[in-house]
Design an enzyme around this catalytic site. Structure first.
Site, PDB file in Angstrom:
ATOM      1  N   TYR A  96      53.873  53.760  36.887  1.00  0.00           N
ATOM      2  CA  TYR A  96      52.845  52.074  37.189  1.00  0.00           C
ATOM      3  C   TYR A  96      52.227  51.371  35.965  1.00  0.00           C
ATOM      4  O   TYR A  96      52.583  50.226  35.777  1.00  0.00           O
ATOM      5  CB  TYR A  96      51.566  53.202  37.517  1.00  0.00           C
ATOM      6  CG  TYR A  96      50.252  51.951  38.265  1.00  0.00           C
ATOM      7  CD1 TYR A  96      50.089  50.379  38.268  1.00  0.00           C
ATOM      8  CD2 TYR A  96      49.228  52.219  37.495  1.00  0.00           C
ATOM      9  CE1 TYR A  96      49.189  50.039  38.229  1.00  0.00           C
ATOM     10  CE2 TYR A  96      47.580  51.478  37.734  1.00  0.00           C
ATOM     11  CZ  TYR A  96      48.659  50.123  37.842  1.00  0.00           C
ATOM     12  OH  TYR A  96      47.432  49.465  38.559  1.00  0.00           O
ATOM     13  N   ALA A 130      48.699  41.639  44.212  1.00  0.00           N
ATOM     14  CA  ALA A 130      49.298  42.856  44.914  1.00  0.00           C
ATOM     15  C   ALA A 130      50.755  43.345  44.274  1.00  0.00           C
ATOM     16  O   ALA A 130      51.349  42.780  42.722  1.00  0.00           O
ATOM     17  CB  ALA A 130      50.548  41.604  46.249  1.00  0.00           C
ATOM     18  N   THR A 149      46.070  46.918  34.147  1.00  0.00           N
ATOM     19  CA  THR A 149      45.320  48.548  34.455  1.00  0.00           C
ATOM     20  C   THR A 149      44.739  49.127  32.722  1.00  0.00           C
ATOM     21  O   THR A 149      45.266  48.673  31.486  1.00  0.00           O
ATOM     22  CB  THR A 149      45.807  49.706  34.845  1.00  0.00           C
ATOM     23  OG1 THR A 149      45.266  50.326  34.801  1.00  0.00           O
ATOM     24  CG2 THR A 149      47.791  49.292  34.963  1.00  0.00           C
ATOM     25  N   HIS A 160      41.126  58.483  45.149  1.00  0.00           N
ATOM     26  CA  HIS A 160      40.029  57.683  44.028  1.00  0.00           C
ATOM     27  C   HIS A 160      38.882  59.151  43.860  1.00  0.00           C
ATOM     28  O   HIS A 160      38.343  59.768  44.941  1.00  0.00           O
ATOM     29  CB  HIS A 160      39.452  56.881  43.644  1.00  0.00           C
ATOM     30  CG  HIS A 160      40.793  55.782  43.697  1.00  0.00           C
ATOM     31  ND1 HIS A 160      41.504  54.339  44.100  1.00  0.00           N
ATOM     32  CD2 HIS A 160      41.593  55.174  42.339  1.00  0.00           C
ATOM     33  CE1 HIS A 160      42.768  54.145  43.491  1.00  0.00           C
ATOM     34  NE2 HIS A 160      42.589  54.567  42.531  1.00  0.00           N
ATOM     35  N   ASN A 213      58.648  46.781  43.580  1.00  0.00           N
ATOM     36  CA  ASN A 213      57.626  45.724  43.874  1.00  0.00           C
ATOM     37  C   ASN A 213      57.151  44.912  42.713  1.00  0.00           C
ATOM     38  O   ASN A 213      56.306  44.103  43.178  1.00  0.00           O
ATOM     39  CB  ASN A 213      56.512  47.295  44.910  1.00  0.00           C
ATOM     40  CG  ASN A 213      56.197  46.339  45.949  1.00  0.00           C
ATOM     41  OD1 ASN A 213      55.934  45.608  46.393  1.00  0.00           O
ATOM     42  ND2 ASN A 213      54.354  46.949  46.024  1.00  0.00           N
TER      43      ASN A 213
HETATM   44  N1  UDP Z   1      39.362  64.245  39.952  1.00  0.00           N
HETATM   45  C1  UDP Z   1      39.889  64.978  40.575  1.00  0.00           C
HETATM   46  N2  UDP Z   1      39.719  65.292  41.310  1.00  0.00           N
HETATM   47  C2  UDP Z   1      40.269  64.841  42.689  1.00  0.00           C
HETATM   48  C3  UDP Z   1      40.456  62.920  42.241  1.00  0.00           C
HETATM   49  C4  UDP Z   1      40.553  62.821  40.814  1.00  0.00           C
HETATM   50  O1  UDP Z   1      38.663  65.835  39.856  1.00  0.00           O
HETATM   51  O2  UDP Z   1      40.532  65.077  43.841  1.00  0.00           O
HETATM   52  C5  UDP Z   1      39.522  63.505  38.532  1.00  0.00           C
HETATM   53  C6  UDP Z   1      40.467  63.154  37.844  1.00  0.00           C
HETATM   54  O3  UDP Z   1      41.053  63.878  37.268  1.00  0.00           O
HETATM   55  C7  UDP Z   1      40.418  62.089  37.135  1.00  0.00           C
HETATM   56  C8  UDP Z   1      39.021  61.323  37.375  1.00  0.00           C
HETATM   57  O4  UDP Z   1      38.466  62.338  38.563  1.00  0.00           O
HETATM   58  O5  UDP Z   1      40.536  62.550  35.811  1.00  0.00           O
HETATM   59  C9  UDP Z   1      39.389  59.528  38.265  1.00  0.00           C
HETATM   60  O6  UDP Z   1      40.334  60.080  38.906  1.00  0.00           O
HETATM   61  P1  UDP Z   1      40.778  58.895  39.584  1.00  0.00           P
HETATM   62  O7  UDP Z   1      42.157  59.451  40.424  1.00  0.00           O
HETATM   63  O8  UDP Z   1      40.037  58.460  40.662  1.00  0.00           O
HETATM   64  O9  UDP Z   1      40.954  57.490  38.706  1.00  0.00           O
HETATM   65  P2  UDP Z   1      42.371  57.233  37.371  1.00  0.00           P
HETATM   66  O10 UDP Z   1      41.482  57.610  35.516  1.00  0.00           O
HETATM   67  O11 UDP Z   1      43.261  58.484  38.292  1.00  0.00           O
HETATM   68  O12 UDP Z   1      42.819  55.851  37.319  1.00  0.00           O
END
Ligand code: UDP
Length: 325
Positions: free
Chosen positions: A139, A72, A115, A187, A90
Site C-alpha cells: 500500500y 479513490a 499516507t 481501524h 487500482n
Molecule cells: N490495533 C489493535 N487491534 C485492532 C486493530 C488495531 O491493537 O483490532 C492496533 C494496531 O496494531 C495499531 C493501532 O491499533 O498499532 C492502529 O491500527 P489501525 O489499523 O487503526 O491503523 P494503522 O496504524 O495500522 O494505520
C-alpha cells in the site's frame, strides 16, 4: 468546479463537506466499491471507475473542472500484502489514467491522498517530510510510486500537486452528517466503538511487547474534519498559483498507545469494553507520530479537534447513529 475522486468514502466525504463550506462547487466520482451512496454530498455525482479511461475523459468534458482532489484508492495494508496486483492496478494504473485525462484537458492541479505508510519504520520521531521514503508494505509503495509520478509530472509538464501524508484518520463530522463506515472494518477506534455498542465481544490488542511504555503501539490520531480542512487550504493555494510538487504530514503531534485509546473510549462512552491480548500484527511499526509544522507554517493549517476525547466522542456519536440499534 472541483473533481473529488473517492468523494463517497470516509476522508473524501468529509472533504466534500469542507470544500462546499468554503464555497467550492464539487463533482464526485466514486465507484462505490467502498464508498456509500448516502454519503455523496453533491448534486453532481458520477458513478464510475478510474480504470475506464474513455469514461474519465467524458467526465472532464462534461464539467468545467479546474482541479482534482484524489482519494479513490485501495487502502488496507494487510490486503495489499495478500493481493499486491490489485493495489498496483487500482492505485497506480487508476491514478495514471486520472493524470492522463487531466492533462488531456489541461487540468494541472491536484491534491493527492498519501499516507504515513510512505515512511515505513522511521528511526526518529516525530517524522518530518524530508525523512527517507522506505515503505514496508505494498500500500505504502503504491503511494510512493504516485508521489514520484507527481514529481515527474511537475518537471515534465508543469503539473502542480500537494500530497497529504495522513497519520491515523479518526473521528467523525461533529454535525453527524458523515463518519467511518468500512467493510471490513480494521481501524482501532471504530473497532473499539463496535465493542462499546455490543457488536463485537472484545478488542484484541495486537502485541504488548513493543518498546513503548505500556508495550502497545503508539499512533498519532488526527480528526478527519481537520484533515478535510487541510485539503481545502492546499487546493486554494494551488488555485491561487502555487507551483511545484509538495508533500505535507497531517497529524496531531501526540501519540496514544492502543491501551490509551481503549481507556479513553471507556471514559467517553461509559461502556464496558473488554480487551484481550493478542499477537503482533505483521508490519506494525512501534511508534508513528508526525511533525506537521510544515503544514502549519506553509498552509496555515490549525487543528480544531486535537483532543483525543473529541475525536472519540464525534466517532461515538456517528457510530450510535449509523450502527446503533
Ligand atoms: N490495533 C489493535 N487491534 C485492532 C486493530 C488495531 O491493537 O483490532 C492496533 C494496531 O496494531 C495499531 C493501532 O491499533 O498499532 C492502529 O491500527 P489501525 O489499523 O487503526 O491503523 P494503522 O496504524 O495500522 O494505520
Amino acid at each position: 468546479m472541483i473533481l473529488v475522486t473517492g468523494g463517497a468514502g470516509y476522508i473524501g466525504s468529509h472533504t466534500v463537506l469542507a470544500l462546499k463550506e468554503a464555497g467550492h462547487e464539487v463533482v464526485i466520482l466514486d465507484n462505490l466499491s467502498r464508498g456509500h451512496r448516502d454519503l455523496v454530498f453533491s448534486d453532481h455525482f458520477e458513478e464510475g471507475d478510474l480504470q475506464n479511461f474513455p469514461y474519465l475523459d467524458s467526465v472532464f468534458s462534461k464539467y468545467p473542472i479546474q482541479a482534482v482532489v484524489h482519494f479513490a484508492a485501495s487502502s488496507l495494508v494487510g490486503e495489499s500484502m495478500k493481493d499486491p496486483e490489485s493495489y498496483y492496478y487500482n492505485n497506480i494504473c487508476g491514478t495514471l489514467n486520472l493524470l492522463r485525462a487531466m492533462r488531456k484537458k489541461g487540468v494541472i492541479k491536484l491534491v493527492f491522498s498519501s499516507t504515513a505508510a510512505v515512511y515505513g519504520e522511521p528511526a526518529v520521531i516525530p517524522i518530518m517530510e524530508n525523512y527517507p521514503l522506505e515503505p514496508t508494505n505494498v500500500y505504502g509503495e503504491t503511494k510512493v510510486a504516485i508521489e514520484n509520478m507527481l514529481s515527474r509530472y511537475y518537471s515534465a509538464y508543469g503539473f502542480s500537486s500537494i500530497s497529504f501524508r495522513y497519520f491515523n484518520a479518526a473521528g467523525a463530522d461533529p454535525d453527524g452528517r458523515t463518519g467511518e463506515d468500512h467493510t471490513p472494518e480494521t481501524h482501532l477506534i471504530a473497532l473499539v466503538l463496535d465493542v462499546a455498542l455490543g457488536k463485537r465481544k472484545n478488542i484484541t490488542v495486537f502485541g504488548n511487547d513493543y518498546p513503548t511504555e505500556d508495550g502497545t503501539c503508539i499512533r498519532d490520531y488526527i480528526h478527519v474534519s481537520d484533515l478535510a480542512r487541510a485539503h481545502v487550504l492546499g487546493l486554494d493555494k494551488l488555485l491561487s498559483g502555487l507551483e511545484g510538487k509538495f508533500a505535507f504530514n497531517l497529524g496531531n503531534g501526540h501519540g496514544y498507545s492502543v491501551l490509551d485509546i481503549v481507556e479513553k473510549a471507556r471514559e467517553v462512552t461509559g461502556r464496558y469494553i473488554p480487551s484481550l491480548e493478542g499477537e503482533r500484527r505483521e508490519g506494525d511499526p512501534p511508534i508513528l507520530v508526525a511533525s506537521s509544522e510544515k503544514a502549519e507554517s506553509v498552509l496555515g493549517w490549525q487543528r480544531r479537534y486535537p483532543d483525543i476525547r473529541d475525536i472519540i466522542s464525534t466517532a461515538w456519536n456517528w457510530h450510535l447513529k449509523r450502527f446503533g440499534s
